[in-house]
Design an enzyme around this catalytic site. Structure first.
Site, short mmCIF file in Angstrom:
data_model
loop_
_atom_site.label_atom_id
_atom_site.label_comp_id
_atom_site.label_asym_id
_atom_site.label_seq_id
_atom_site.Cartn_x
_atom_site.Cartn_y
_atom_site.Cartn_z
N ASN A 102 0.81 -1.23 0.00
CA ASN A 102 0.00 0.00 0.00
C ASN A 102 0.84 1.28 0.00
OD1 ASN A 102 0.68 -0.90 2.62
ND2 ASN A 102 -0.90 0.36 3.55
N GLU A 119 4.29 -4.65 12.06
CA GLU A 119 3.39 -3.52 11.85
C GLU A 119 2.22 -4.05 11.05
OE1 GLU A 119 1.11 -0.95 11.00
OE2 GLU A 119 2.35 -0.72 9.21
N CYS A 140 -3.24 1.29 6.85
CA CYS A 140 -3.43 0.55 8.10
C CYS A 140 -3.90 1.46 9.23
CB CYS A 140 -2.14 -0.17 8.49
SG CYS A 140 -0.71 0.92 8.65
N GLU A 178 8.61 1.69 14.42
CA GLU A 178 9.35 2.20 13.29
C GLU A 178 9.44 3.72 13.43
OE1 GLU A 178 8.30 -1.19 9.94
OE2 GLU A 178 7.22 0.70 9.88
#
Length: 501
Positions: free
Chosen positions: A161, A259, A293, A470
């Site tokens: 994505n 993630e 997300c 992250e």
């Protein structure tokens, strides 16, 4: 090793894997179709398990014997900052590839490449600041060091994505820490990972420190999860796939940074600036065609303003332009492929059958001119919070709407899923905003803002949305490990066995 991208007369980009070793290149390729046009845009070499094992061996040898982990942080940072310069220099090309492979509007793709450059730049600046701690209070004859060292070989699995941004959230940070990396982009959007890695080589990153595998998960991703020579696997993708990774048969558990998906809530209180909140709610579920997300795909609106707010939002959503990603006036492009578009339409159809109002009505005339990969954004109103549209990650431009009467009810509704990635709060009452933010079980909370992710702050979730972080210093530390070192500073008194002396 092949470091050249071949372009055919029909402008189809042909990509080979990047592995710094002698090998037999594969004749099998994966064809990538532009979801906006239905035309072939890229061909990726279809990697094999043998390719993956070879790339891991190259990375391990570089980490054990090579130069990259032994450079100073300043030297690594200098190379990474040169990489940033090359990324910005080639931004237009990278954005075009991202737009054609992922279906993003070109303006969004350009913004993603600048975000990619910014993340890489931040990693380069952090490279000089990796340090441990010195303990001088352990007594008169002992000192201690908590040394922070690179974790080793990193496997980086990148979702489709945000191909460039997710790559840049992993690879530059791992390299800055002194790790070596084997990257595996999605088989749907591998182009920018190859291009960015080629630019890294030009900047001075050794080819042995960074490999890129292209292919399907079971063939080149699974070996990264199974190998005992991969010291950390950084994965962005679905919660279901992550559950499989955690159950891989290995002699010992693998360190994972995950993630995963989300089902974010946008909570709008009656005292919010409604125009700003409408704009935020719309971006929250429409950005990148809803394939985010952290998307705010659940709208929780205080009941006293619900009708007004939903009407305002539906009017704004109806004005969005869905179409050609290369057209500057386009707001939403296609979804990643027809399979995903069909999945999203399935959620909408089932919600309609279960009695939901679907707002606004799709523009049928415009829809007939588009490929089946396009889905118009909709609001789903009138269903209970236990319905699938509130509980499952749809990954498309679908916003489920429900009302609440109190802050406590809003928090309970927001926390009422298995996910815990990001939520948003819209209110002028800062005390209430902070109280709600601390009550939400998610890794990130936005107050009067949406989809904000500064490079210096940690990005990640809780519960079914994964663990690990992250970006920022925490994102770099994710690719390190601590080692305790102690040293006697005076002659050691013999203490064992206790009968000595």
């Amino acid at each position: 090793m092949t470091t050249t991208v071949h372009t055919s007369p029909a402008s189809v980009r042909v990509y080979k894997q990047l592995i710094a070793a002698e090998r037999q290149e594969n004749d099998s390729f994966i064809e990538r179709i532009n979801p906006a046009t239905g035309e072939n845009t890229s061909r990726y070499e279809r990697g094999t398990p043998e390719d993956a094992r070879l790339a891991i061996a190259v990375a391990k040898k570089e980490f054990d014997e090579g130069t990259w982990p032994r450079l100073s942080g300043t030297e690594r940072g200098r190379i990474i900052l040169e990489w940033v310069r090359l990324i910005r220099q080639n931004a237009d090309t990278l954005a075009r590839i991202e737009s054609e492979e992922a279906g993003k509007p070109l303006a969004e793709a350009l913004a993603d490449i600048e975000t990619t450059a910014g993340l890489t730049e931040h990693a380069g600046m952090l490279a000089t600041n990796v340090h441990g701690d010195y303990y001088c209070n352990l007594g008169s004859s002992e000192v201690g060091i908590a040394a922070r060292e690179p974790v080793g070989v990193v496997g980086a699995i990148v979702a489709w994505n945000f191909p460039a941004v997710i790559y840049a959230s992993k690879v530059p940070f791992a390299l800055a820490a002194g790790c070596t990396v084997v990257a595996k982009p999605s088989e749907l959007t591998s182009g920018t990972a190859i291009e960015l890695s080629l630019l890294a080589y030009r900047a001075g990153v050794p080819e042995t420190a960074l490999s890129v595998l292209t292919g399907y998960g079971p063939e080149v991703g699974q070996p990264l999860a199974e190998s005992t020579d991969v010291d950390l696997l950084s994965f962005t993708g679905s919660t279901a796939t992550a559950s499989l990774l955690s159950r891989v048969d290995r002699p010992f558990p693998q360190r994972l940074s995950l993630e995963l998906g989300g089902k974010g809530a946008t909570i709008v209180f009656a005292d919010a600036d409604l125009h700003e909140a409408v704009d935020g709610a719309m971006k929250g579920f429409c950005h990148n065609q809803g394939q985010v997300c952290t998307a705010g795909t659940r709208l929780l609106v205080e009941d006293s303003i619900a009708d007004e707010f939903v009407s305002m939002l539906a009017t704004r959503v109806a004005s969005l332009s869905v179409g050609d990603p290369q057209d500057p006036s386009t707001d939403l492009g296609p979804l990643i492929d027809e399979r995903q578009a069909d999945r999203v339409r399935g959620f909408i159809d089932r919600a309609r059958k279960d009695g939901a109002r679907i707002l606004p009505a799709s523009n049928g005339a415009a829809a007939t001119q588009l490929l089946p990969t396009f889905v118009h954004p909709v609001l789903v109103v009138g269903l209970a919070h236990d319905h699938e549209v509130f509980q499952e990650e749809i990954f498309g431009p679908v916003l489920s709407v429900i009302t609440f009467a109190s802050a406590e009810e809003a928090v309970a509704l927001a926390n009422g899923t298995t996910y815990g990635l990001a939520n948003g709060v819209w209110t002028r009452d800062i005390r209430r905003a902070m109280k709600v933010a601390h009550s939400l079980r998610s890794g990130m909370v936005w107050i009067n803002d949406v989809l904000s992710s500064p490079n210096a702050l940690p990005f990640g979730g809780a519960r079914g949305s994964g663990y690990g972080r992250e970006k920022g210093s925490e994102g770099l530390n994710e690719f390190t490990q601590l080692k305790m070192i102690t040293m006697q500073t005076e002659e050691r008194v013999l203490k064992y066995p206790h009968t000595v002396g």
